[in-house]
Design a protein around this motif. Structure first.
Motif, PDB file in Angstrom:
ATOM      1  N   ARG A  27       0.859  -1.177   0.000  1.00  0.00           N
ATOM      2  CA  ARG A  27       0.000   0.000   0.000  1.00  0.00           C
ATOM      3  C   ARG A  27       0.899   1.231   0.000  1.00  0.00           C
ATOM      4  O   ARG A  27       1.823   1.329   0.810  1.00  0.00           O
ATOM      5  CB  ARG A  27      -0.896  -0.012   1.247  1.00  0.00           C
ATOM      6  CG  ARG A  27      -1.856   1.137   1.357  1.00  0.00           C
ATOM      7  CD  ARG A  27      -2.741   0.933   2.597  1.00  0.00           C
ATOM      8  NE  ARG A  27      -3.647   2.028   2.806  1.00  0.00           N
ATOM      9  CZ  ARG A  27      -4.821   2.165   2.194  1.00  0.00           C
ATOM     10  NH1 ARG A  27      -5.206   1.260   1.321  1.00  0.00           N
ATOM     11  NH2 ARG A  27      -5.596   3.187   2.454  1.00  0.00           N
ATOM     12  N   ARG A  28       0.645   2.151  -0.914  1.00  0.00           N
ATOM     13  CA  ARG A  28       1.454   3.358  -1.005  1.00  0.00           C
ATOM     14  C   ARG A  28       0.540   4.535  -1.295  1.00  0.00           C
ATOM     15  O   ARG A  28      -0.298   4.469  -2.197  1.00  0.00           O
ATOM     16  CB  ARG A  28       2.483   3.200  -2.116  1.00  0.00           C
ATOM     17  CG  ARG A  28       3.408   4.356  -2.259  1.00  0.00           C
ATOM     18  CD  ARG A  28       4.494   4.066  -3.299  1.00  0.00           C
ATOM     19  NE  ARG A  28       5.207   5.276  -3.570  1.00  0.00           N
ATOM     20  CZ  ARG A  28       4.919   6.112  -4.558  1.00  0.00           C
ATOM     21  NH1 ARG A  28       3.922   5.857  -5.366  1.00  0.00           N
ATOM     22  NH2 ARG A  28       5.613   7.208  -4.723  1.00  0.00           N
ATOM     23  N   LYS A  29       0.691   5.597  -0.504  1.00  0.00           N
ATOM     24  CA  LYS A  29      -0.113   6.810  -0.677  1.00  0.00           C
ATOM     25  C   LYS A  29      -1.607   6.493  -0.704  1.00  0.00           C
ATOM     26  O   LYS A  29      -2.339   6.895  -1.604  1.00  0.00           O
ATOM     27  CB  LYS A  29       0.314   7.567  -1.929  1.00  0.00           C
ATOM     28  CG  LYS A  29       1.721   8.111  -1.830  1.00  0.00           C
ATOM     29  CD  LYS A  29       2.063   8.953  -3.036  1.00  0.00           C
ATOM     30  CE  LYS A  29       3.466   9.540  -2.866  1.00  0.00           C
ATOM     31  NZ  LYS A  29       3.849  10.368  -4.015  1.00  0.00           N
ATOM     32  N   ASN A  30      -2.049   5.707   0.269  1.00  0.00           N
ATOM     33  CA  ASN A  30      -3.463   5.388   0.490  1.00  0.00           C
ATOM     34  C   ASN A  30      -4.091   4.483  -0.557  1.00  0.00           C
ATOM     35  O   ASN A  30      -5.318   4.389  -0.641  1.00  0.00           O
ATOM     36  CB  ASN A  30      -4.302   6.667   0.630  1.00  0.00           C
ATOM     37  CG  ASN A  30      -3.895   7.457   1.845  1.00  0.00           C
ATOM     38  OD1 ASN A  30      -3.819   6.919   2.945  1.00  0.00           O
ATOM     39  ND2 ASN A  30      -3.603   8.735   1.652  1.00  0.00           N
ATOM     40  N   SER A  31      -3.284   3.794  -1.359  1.00  0.00           N
ATOM     41  CA  SER A  31      -3.835   2.876  -2.353  1.00  0.00           C
ATOM     42  C   SER A  31      -3.033   1.586  -2.376  1.00  0.00           C
ATOM     43  O   SER A  31      -1.805   1.611  -2.311  1.00  0.00           O
ATOM     44  CB  SER A  31      -3.774   3.497  -3.757  1.00  0.00           C
ATOM     45  OG  SER A  31      -4.594   4.623  -3.842  1.00  0.00           O
ATOM     46  N   TRP A  32      -3.743   0.462  -2.500  1.00  0.00           N
ATOM     47  CA  TRP A  32      -3.068  -0.816  -2.665  1.00  0.00           C
ATOM     48  C   TRP A  32      -2.580  -0.925  -4.097  1.00  0.00           C
ATOM     49  O   TRP A  32      -3.218  -0.433  -5.027  1.00  0.00           O
ATOM     50  CB  TRP A  32      -4.012  -1.972  -2.347  1.00  0.00           C
ATOM     51  CG  TRP A  32      -4.383  -2.040  -0.907  1.00  0.00           C
ATOM     52  CD1 TRP A  32      -5.591  -1.707  -0.358  1.00  0.00           C
ATOM     53  CD2 TRP A  32      -3.540  -2.447   0.165  1.00  0.00           C
ATOM     54  NE1 TRP A  32      -5.544  -1.883   1.005  1.00  0.00           N
ATOM     55  CE2 TRP A  32      -4.299  -2.333   1.348  1.00  0.00           C
ATOM     56  CE3 TRP A  32      -2.225  -2.888   0.254  1.00  0.00           C
ATOM     57  CZ2 TRP A  32      -3.784  -2.653   2.597  1.00  0.00           C
ATOM     58  CZ3 TRP A  32      -1.710  -3.210   1.503  1.00  0.00           C
ATOM     59  CH2 TRP A  32      -2.485  -3.090   2.648  1.00  0.00           C
TER      60      TRP A  32
END
Length: 181
Positions: A27-32
């Motif tokens: 998960r990066r910057k609120n997205s999987w």
């Protein structure tokens, strides 16, 4: 460069349309991360640990089957993993440290190869008492007891074992990596 390291997160050994499907989740910057348009949230059939982190705060969570019973927080679903307020996340297999204590929050029910039975290379994501994040690669025949001692020497408060074995590798940009031992 925006990243200091690359990790081996593990992949299913499938063929056809499933070939190369990640078995882990990032998960990066609120997205999987997506795979063929599908969100790769942590949704293991057997259950493993996931590290969720934003800024200097890190939380380790477990979900999965334990002795024939599904365990996990009420907010967990197969479709999206945990619905918690964390900007980043990375999944792994089991934990060495959780909240400052040497502990495996998975309860030892891993459903895959139990790496504790023999020494193998390991990828470890950890956080020390200064809230610094550590991405560690250990090569060779090293027992979990030795890994725990090493993590303790680094003052680890949270430590998640990710993939390991012969495929363990790391790629990094020297100017962003503080130390290589």
């Amino acid at each position: 460069y925006f990243y200091a390291g690359g990790i081996n997160a593990g992949f299913f050994q499938l063929t056809g349309s499933e070939a190369g499907r990640p078995s882990g989740a990032v998960r990066r910057k609120n997205s999987w991360a997506l795979w063929h348009g599908e969100e790769c949230a942590p949704s293991y059939g057997s259950g493993f640990a996931t590290a969720y982190f934003t800024g200097s705060e890190m939380s380790l969570r477990y979900h999965g089957w334990h002795n024939g019973v599904w365990e996990g927080d009420d907010g967990w679903t197969f479709e999206s993993g945990y619905q918690i307020d964390a900007e980043n996340g990375i999944s792994g297999s089991y934990t060495y440290f959780a909240d400052g204590k040497a502990a495996d929050i998975t309860g030892g029910d891993r459903g895959m190869v139990d790496y504790r039975k023999f020494g193998r290379a390991a990828t470890i994501f950890a956080q020390n008492e200064k809230h610094e994040y550590l991405l560690i690669e250990i090569f060779g025949n090293v027992s979990d007891e030795k890994i725990t001692e090493f993590l303790s020497s680094l003052n680890a408060v949270n430590a998640l074992r990710m993939d390991g074995g012969v495929s363990t590798q790391m790629v990094y940009v020297r100017r962003y990596v503080k130390e290589v031992r």
